[in-house]
Design a protein around this motif. Structure first.
Motif, PDB file in Angstrom:
ATOM      1  N   UNK A   1       0.830  -1.191   0.000  1.00  0.00           N
ATOM      2  CA  UNK A   1       0.000   0.000   0.000  1.00  0.00           C
ATOM      3  C   UNK A   1       0.869   1.247   0.000  1.00  0.00           C
ATOM      4  N   UNK A   2       0.301   2.321  -0.512  1.00  0.00           N
ATOM      5  CA  UNK A   2       0.955   3.618  -0.409  1.00  0.00           C
ATOM      6  C   UNK A   2       0.592   4.231   0.929  1.00  0.00           C
ATOM      7  N   UNK A   3       1.112   5.425   1.137  1.00  0.00           N
ATOM      8  CA  UNK A   3       0.885   5.999   2.446  1.00  0.00           C
ATOM      9  C   UNK A   3       0.968   7.503   2.345  1.00  0.00           C
ATOM     10  N   UNK A   4       0.048   8.133   3.057  1.00  0.00           N
ATOM     11  CA  UNK A   4       0.157   9.572   3.196  1.00  0.00           C
ATOM     12  C   UNK A   4      -0.160   9.880   4.647  1.00  0.00           C
TER      13      UNK A   4
ATOM     14  N   UNK B   1      -8.981  -5.587   3.035  1.00  0.00           N
ATOM     15  CA  UNK B   1      -8.923  -4.355   3.840  1.00  0.00           C
ATOM     16  C   UNK B   1      -7.488  -3.935   4.108  1.00  0.00           C
ATOM     17  N   UNK B   2      -6.636  -4.922   4.428  1.00  0.00           N
ATOM     18  CA  UNK B   2      -5.280  -4.541   4.829  1.00  0.00           C
ATOM     19  C   UNK B   2      -4.312  -4.438   3.652  1.00  0.00           C
ATOM     20  N   UNK B   3      -4.769  -4.804   2.445  1.00  0.00           N
ATOM     21  CA  UNK B   3      -3.850  -4.733   1.315  1.00  0.00           C
ATOM     22  C   UNK B   3      -4.294  -3.787   0.199  1.00  0.00           C
ATOM     23  N   UNK B   4      -5.600  -3.639   0.017  1.00  0.00           N
ATOM     24  CA  UNK B   4      -6.063  -2.848  -1.136  1.00  0.00           C
ATOM     25  C   UNK B   4      -6.989  -1.696  -0.773  1.00  0.00           C
ATOM     26  N   UNK B   5      -7.308  -1.524   0.515  1.00  0.00           N
ATOM     27  CA  UNK B   5      -8.234  -0.438   0.848  1.00  0.00           C
ATOM     28  C   UNK B   5      -7.541   0.612   1.710  1.00  0.00           C
ATOM     29  N   UNK B   6      -8.017   1.863   1.592  1.00  0.00           N
ATOM     30  CA  UNK B   6      -7.447   2.906   2.445  1.00  0.00           C
ATOM     31  C   UNK B   6      -7.895   2.689   3.896  1.00  0.00           C
ATOM     32  N   UNK B   7      -6.993   2.925   4.839  1.00  0.00           N
ATOM     33  CA  UNK B   7      -7.334   2.795   6.258  1.00  0.00           C
ATOM     34  C   UNK B   7      -6.535   3.818   7.051  1.00  0.00           C
ATOM     35  N   UNK B   8      -7.151   4.295   8.116  1.00  0.00           N
ATOM     36  CA  UNK B   8      -6.539   5.355   8.916  1.00  0.00           C
ATOM     37  C   UNK B   8      -6.060   4.831  10.263  1.00  0.00           C
TER      38      UNK B   8
ATOM     39  N   UNK C   1      -2.319   1.154  -6.137  1.00  0.00           N
ATOM     40  CA  UNK C   1      -2.225   1.832  -7.431  1.00  0.00           C
ATOM     41  C   UNK C   1      -2.648   3.309  -7.371  1.00  0.00           C
ATOM     42  N   UNK C   2      -2.872   3.822  -6.172  1.00  0.00           N
ATOM     43  CA  UNK C   2      -3.279   5.227  -6.043  1.00  0.00           C
ATOM     44  C   UNK C   2      -2.040   6.131  -5.975  1.00  0.00           C
ATOM     45  N   UNK C   3      -2.137   7.334  -6.544  1.00  0.00           N
ATOM     46  CA  UNK C   3      -1.040   8.297  -6.481  1.00  0.00           C
ATOM     47  C   UNK C   3      -0.972   8.887  -5.064  1.00  0.00           C
ATOM     48  N   UNK C   4       0.110   8.565  -4.346  1.00  0.00           N
ATOM     49  CA  UNK C   4       0.235   8.964  -2.940  1.00  0.00           C
ATOM     50  C   UNK C   4       0.256  10.474  -2.752  1.00  0.00           C
TER      51      UNK C   4
ATOM     52  N   UNK D   1      -2.976   3.926   1.661  1.00  0.00           N
ATOM     53  CA  UNK D   1      -3.819   4.054   0.465  1.00  0.00           C
ATOM     54  C   UNK D   1      -3.563   2.872  -0.477  1.00  0.00           C
ATOM     55  N   UNK D   2      -4.518   2.575  -1.380  1.00  0.00           N
ATOM     56  CA  UNK D   2      -4.390   1.404  -2.253  1.00  0.00           C
ATOM     57  C   UNK D   2      -3.109   1.445  -3.095  1.00  0.00           C
TER      58      UNK D   2
END
Ligand SMILES: [Zn+2]
Length: 473
Positions: free
Chosen positions: A207-210, A305-312, A345-348, A342-343
């Motif tokens: 996952x990406x991260x912001x 949830x833990x690999x492809x979905x955004x979580x806070x 493939x999403x632009x972080x 973040x997922x």
């Protein structure tokens, strides 16, 4: 190639040298720059570099023609660059990092972040598994190949010191070293996780991260809460309201569609089979308190949830006194640190800008709201696996683990993989690691599972050897 000899060589090297080196390494509190702003003055990062450099140099004579340089760009964390010549035109990049997460609380009696303790197969302490062993494991693999004269491609080992801060120094090094690195056809990364310690786990996505610091200020200074409550809106309540723009407080679901990506069908299938292999271990690996339940009982949903979905996650707080000194005060401000995965493939960077706008726009009651962006790493989704690598991975897992390989996305982030994937779209990736059940990187009681460290090193040797065999590609 004599696999039994690879096994023996690597296992002996781990016992005789690598474990003792990691024991020394764990003692050094070389926290990543984000957690030690004075890292340069403290000198711990240099101490860690020196420890690894000294050991690696002592091995170079066994890797004819190999060179090592500690590259230091002005004002940036250092990077260890090792080049091991090989045959043919191809290049393999092996990646790891030497900076560490901060201490964290909750270590068990007798254990601590900077206190190496070996209990059976486990070496406890911060940074052994994440990711101090990478340079040792990578070199062990190459030494084992040389020891029996197995040919391999040219190998470049990159060990950075900024990963836990989002690798913000790394792009500068990659640009600086680009002509020397060349164009890798295989990237090996030993900074990832494993679903169990029984088989080889290949990471298919990260996952990406912001994230950053969210601050809500309502007053110039604190005032009597009996006087002000009901008149002055609380900064905590406003913060809670702002967070609800991002996350559903009842389900934990991230609300904005902008923070989601389509999940490829193959990844959904792999999530189902990983859920089948792991069963309830997917959530039972966490130290839940009695009576506590996971977000859902649907195991495939938990994997997704833990690999492809955004979580806070809210990872820190400021502006709140500790309980023993909390008076009846309506405090002037509240700050929290947000870590948003973040997922893949999403632009972080875009996601970070979106979150900043979402949180800062139309502040309730005209409060002073700021979101200081700190990290913006994009994730990574593996390119389709080449048949040679799929076969190499399958056979290496059977040979050294005695079980078939498994595939799963990881919930964490390794920013460099996103950068490399974008830069070298032709490269194949072997991303794996030792961060399995209870190893608890970033938390208390982090440990390195030594047998898995050995086996992963053996797998790297096997895959690098097969990478070179032209008929197998
Ligand atoms: Zn790591």
């Amino acid at each position: 190639m004599d696999s039994a000899r690879i096994t023996r060589y690597i296992s002996d090297l781990w016992d005789a040298e690598i474990v003792p080196q990691l024991v020394q390494y764990i003692r050094i509190p070389n926290k990543s720059p984000m957690f030690d702003r004075d890292w340069a003055a403290h000198g711990y990062m240099d101490a860690a570099v020196q420890l690894m450099e000294t050991w690696a140099r002592s091995k170079l004579s066994q890797l004819t023609g190999a060179t090592l340089e500690v590259v230091r760009l002005e004002g940036r964390t250092p990077l260890i660059y090792i080049e091991v010549p090989g045959q043919g035109d191809d290049t393999v990049v092996l990646y790891g990092h030497l900076d560490k997460q901060p201490e964290m609380t909750g270590w068990s009696e007798g254990l601590g972040p900077w206190t190496p303790v070996q209990k059976g197969d486990k070496l406890y302490g911060r940074g052994g598994a994440d990711d101090g062993y990478a340079i040792f494991g990578s070199l062990a693999a190459l030494l084992a190949l040389r020891e029996q004269g197995v040919p391999h491609a040219r190998c470049v080992i990159l060990i950075e010191a900024c990963e836990e801060s989002g690798s913000y120094d790394l792009p500068y090094y990659v640009d600086h070293l680009a002509p020397r690195i060349g164009n890798p056809s295989l990237v090996v990364c030993l900074d990832s996780g494993c679903g169990n310690y029984d088989q080889l786990w290949l990471t298919t996505s990260l996952r990406g991260m912001t994230g950053g610091e969210l601050t809500v200020q309502v007053l110039e200074e604190g005032v009597h809460s009996g006087d002000a409550s009901g008149v002055v809106p609380s900064s905590f309540r406003i913060l809670r309201e702002l967070l609800s723009r991002l996350e559903d407080p009842e389900t934990g679901r991230i609300k904005p569609n902008e923070l989601y990506a389509d999940i490829p069908q193959q990844r959904i299938e792999q999530a189902k089979s990983a859920a089948g292999v792991l069963g309830k271990a997917i959530y039972q690996k966490f130290p839940f308190v009695e009576g506590m339940q996971p977000v859902t009982e649907d195991l495939t949903e938990l994997v997704l949830n833990r690999t492809w979905r955004p979580q806070l996650a809210v990872t820190g707080v400021d502006g709140l006194p500790p309980l023993e000194s909390a008076g009846n005060v309506l405090r002037p401000k509240t700050s929290v640190k947000l870590s948003l995965r973040v997922p893949p493939t999403l632009d972080g960077a875009k996601a970070g800008e979106f979150v900043k706008q979402l949180l800062e726009q139309d502040p309730p009651y005209g409060a002073k709201v700021s979101f200081k962006l700190e990290k913006d790493g994009s994730g990574w989704n593996a390119p389709p696996l080449s048949p040679w690598l799929e076969q190499a991975v399958a056979e290496a897992s059977r040979q050294y683990f005695g079980a078939p390989a498994a595939y799963m996305g990881e919930g964490g982030s390794i920013p460099f993989m996103g950068m490399l994937g974008a830069k070298f779209p032709q490269a194949q990736f072997l991303i794996t690691g030792v961060l399995g059940p209870h190893s608890n990187a970033h938390g208390p009681n982090e440990f390195l599972h030594i047998p898995t460290g050995k086996k992963v090193s053996m797998v790297v040797a096997e895959v690098i050897a097969r990478h070179f065999q032209p008929h197998s590609r």
